[in-house]
Write a protein that holds these residues in place. Structure first.
Motif, PDB file in Angstrom:
ATOM      1  N   GLY A 167     -29.342  24.209  31.923  1.00 29.40           N
ATOM      2  CA  GLY A 167     -29.073  23.462  30.700  1.00 29.40           C
ATOM      3  C   GLY A 167     -29.594  24.102  29.435  1.00 29.40           C
ATOM      4  O   GLY A 167     -29.336  23.596  28.340  1.00 29.40           O
ATOM      5  N   LEU A 168     -30.313  25.222  29.560  1.00 28.21           N
ATOM      6  CA  LEU A 168     -30.872  25.880  28.384  1.00 28.21           C
ATOM      7  C   LEU A 168     -29.943  26.976  27.876  1.00 28.21           C
ATOM      8  O   LEU A 168     -29.113  27.495  28.615  1.00 28.21           O
ATOM      9  N   SER A 169     -30.091  27.336  26.619  1.00 27.50           N
ATOM     10  CA  SER A 169     -29.240  28.362  26.019  1.00 27.50           C
ATOM     11  C   SER A 169     -29.609  29.741  26.543  1.00 27.50           C
ATOM     12  O   SER A 169     -30.697  29.967  27.083  1.00 27.50           O
ATOM     13  N   SER A 170     -28.690  30.692  26.347  1.00 28.22           N
ATOM     14  CA  SER A 170     -28.919  32.067  26.777  1.00 28.22           C
ATOM     15  C   SER A 170     -30.150  32.663  26.101  1.00 28.22           C
ATOM     16  O   SER A 170     -30.936  33.364  26.743  1.00 28.22           O
ATOM     17  N   SER A 171     -30.341  32.369  24.817  1.00 29.54           N
ATOM     18  CA  SER A 171     -31.479  32.946  24.095  1.00 29.54           C
ATOM     19  C   SER A 171     -32.801  32.427  24.638  1.00 29.54           C
ATOM     20  O   SER A 171     -33.771  33.183  24.771  1.00 29.54           O
ATOM     21  N   ILE A 172     -32.851  31.143  24.969  1.00 29.46           N
ATOM     22  CA  ILE A 172     -34.077  30.573  25.540  1.00 29.46           C
ATOM     23  C   ILE A 172     -34.319  31.151  26.927  1.00 29.46           C
ATOM     24  O   ILE A 172     -35.451  31.516  27.285  1.00 29.46           O
ATOM     25  N   CYS A 173     -33.260  31.264  27.720  1.00 28.49           N
ATOM     26  CA  CYS A 173     -33.403  31.840  29.065  1.00 28.49           C
ATOM     27  C   CYS A 173     -33.883  33.281  28.995  1.00 28.49           C
ATOM     28  O   CYS A 173     -34.681  33.710  29.841  1.00 28.49           O
ATOM     29  N   VAL A 193     -25.148  26.628  16.751  1.00 27.08           N
ATOM     30  CA  VAL A 193     -26.059  25.568  16.318  1.00 27.08           C
ATOM     31  C   VAL A 193     -27.391  26.175  15.872  1.00 27.08           C
ATOM     32  O   VAL A 193     -27.774  27.247  16.351  1.00 27.08           O
ATOM     33  N   PRO A 194     -28.112  25.497  14.963  1.00 26.30           N
ATOM     34  CA  PRO A 194     -29.389  26.042  14.486  1.00 26.30           C
ATOM     35  C   PRO A 194     -30.509  25.942  15.511  1.00 26.30           C
ATOM     36  O   PRO A 194     -31.496  26.671  15.426  1.00 26.30           O
ATOM     37  N   ALA A 195     -30.369  25.030  16.472  1.00 28.04           N
ATOM     38  CA  ALA A 195     -31.362  24.870  17.543  1.00 28.04           C
ATOM     39  C   ALA A 195     -30.634  24.353  18.765  1.00 28.04           C
ATOM     40  O   ALA A 195     -29.677  23.581  18.660  1.00 28.04           O
ATOM     41  N   ASN A 196     -31.069  24.791  19.935  1.00 24.78           N
ATOM     42  CA  ASN A 196     -30.382  24.441  21.172  1.00 24.78           C
ATOM     43  C   ASN A 196     -31.005  23.233  21.870  1.00 24.78           C
ATOM     44  O   ASN A 196     -32.101  22.792  21.526  1.00 24.78           O
ATOM     45  N   LYS A 197     -30.293  22.695  22.852  1.00 29.90           N
ATOM     46  CA  LYS A 197     -30.809  21.610  23.667  1.00 29.90           C
ATOM     47  C   LYS A 197     -32.185  22.005  24.212  1.00 29.90           C
ATOM     48  O   LYS A 197     -32.369  23.147  24.617  1.00 29.90           O
ATOM     49  N   PRO A 198     -33.177  21.120  24.179  1.00 25.30           N
ATOM     50  CA  PRO A 198     -33.130  19.659  23.984  1.00 25.30           C
ATOM     51  C   PRO A 198     -33.181  19.172  22.538  1.00 25.30           C
ATOM     52  O   PRO A 198     -33.313  17.981  22.310  1.00 25.30           O
TER      53      PRO A 198
END
Length: 223
Positions: free
Chosen positions: A52-58, A144-149
């Protein structure tokens, strides 16, 4: 609580991987295979933490997880290649998705996809799966400027649908997605995907269902 109606300022917002497309499972399974082949520990639990997290966070999480001698780019190449091989036969759908979307479209609902996947990839996968034409727009993780959550993805999704987020119903599989949609003020329906039997679903005020068909029926959208 009165049920929303098509054309009454309400809209439906959908996550993609693990909810509409059965793509979360091959991504997770290939990650575990590659991590175990390198002798890495806790591959399953770490893989689940990225759902559920974005590619950048992963990417950031992977940099901390992988030993220095294992290059991130090399690992990503092997992982991506394995996933492409799994999906070479077509993009699989979750049960009942095609029928549900067809009926919702026929009923006049405004629908938008809100996903952590990059927009171009999301559009490609939805198109290949025959679902893209059901949606007014696709909000990808790169838009988006910030990803989930963070609530930003669902706030933008509602705006793209021409609705206020408090008048939207969001359908999600991941905990991060549920947190995002709730923070945006949406009514949230969760259909968990890959999840260990001993990992309970956190109760944050969302409704939890077995399938998207069950969720849509419980929400009273096709009455």
């Amino acid at each position: 609580m009165s049920r929303p109606r098509p054309g009454a300022g309400a809209a439906l917002l959908f996550d993609m991987d693990g909810l509409l497309l059965d793509t979360e499972r091959p991504v997770f399974e290939v990650f575990v295979e590659e991590a175990r082949a390198l002798g890495l520990e806790d591959a399953e639990s770490f893989g689940l933490s990225m759902v559920g997290l974005s590619s950048s966070i992963c990417q950031r999480l992977l940099r901390d997880y992988l030993p220095a001698e294992i290059g991130l780019e090399r690992f990503r190449e092997r992982w991506d290649a394995g996933v492409r091989a799994r999906l070479a036969g077509g993009i699989p759908l979750k049960p009942g998705v095609a029928e549900v979307l067809e009926r919702l479209t026929g009923a006049g609902w405004s629908m938008v996809v809100v996903t952590s996947t990059r927009t171009v990839t999301a559009r490609s996968h939805l198109g290949e799966a025959g679902l893209l034409d059901h949606f007014l727009d696709v909000v990808g993780g790169d838009a988006v400027p910030a990803n989930k959550p963070d609530p930003a993805p669902y706030l933008i999704g509602a705006e793209r649908a021409g609705a206020h987020s408090r008048d939207c119903l969001a359908f999600e599989d991941s905990d991060a997605g549920v947190a995002s949609a709730l923070a945006a003020g949406c009514e949230v329906h969760q259909i968990p995907d890959i999840r260990p039997p001993d990992r309970p679903v956190p109760q944050r005020g969302q409704a939890v269902h077995r399938t998207l068909t069950d969720a849509v029926a419980a929400a009273g959208l096709l009455v």
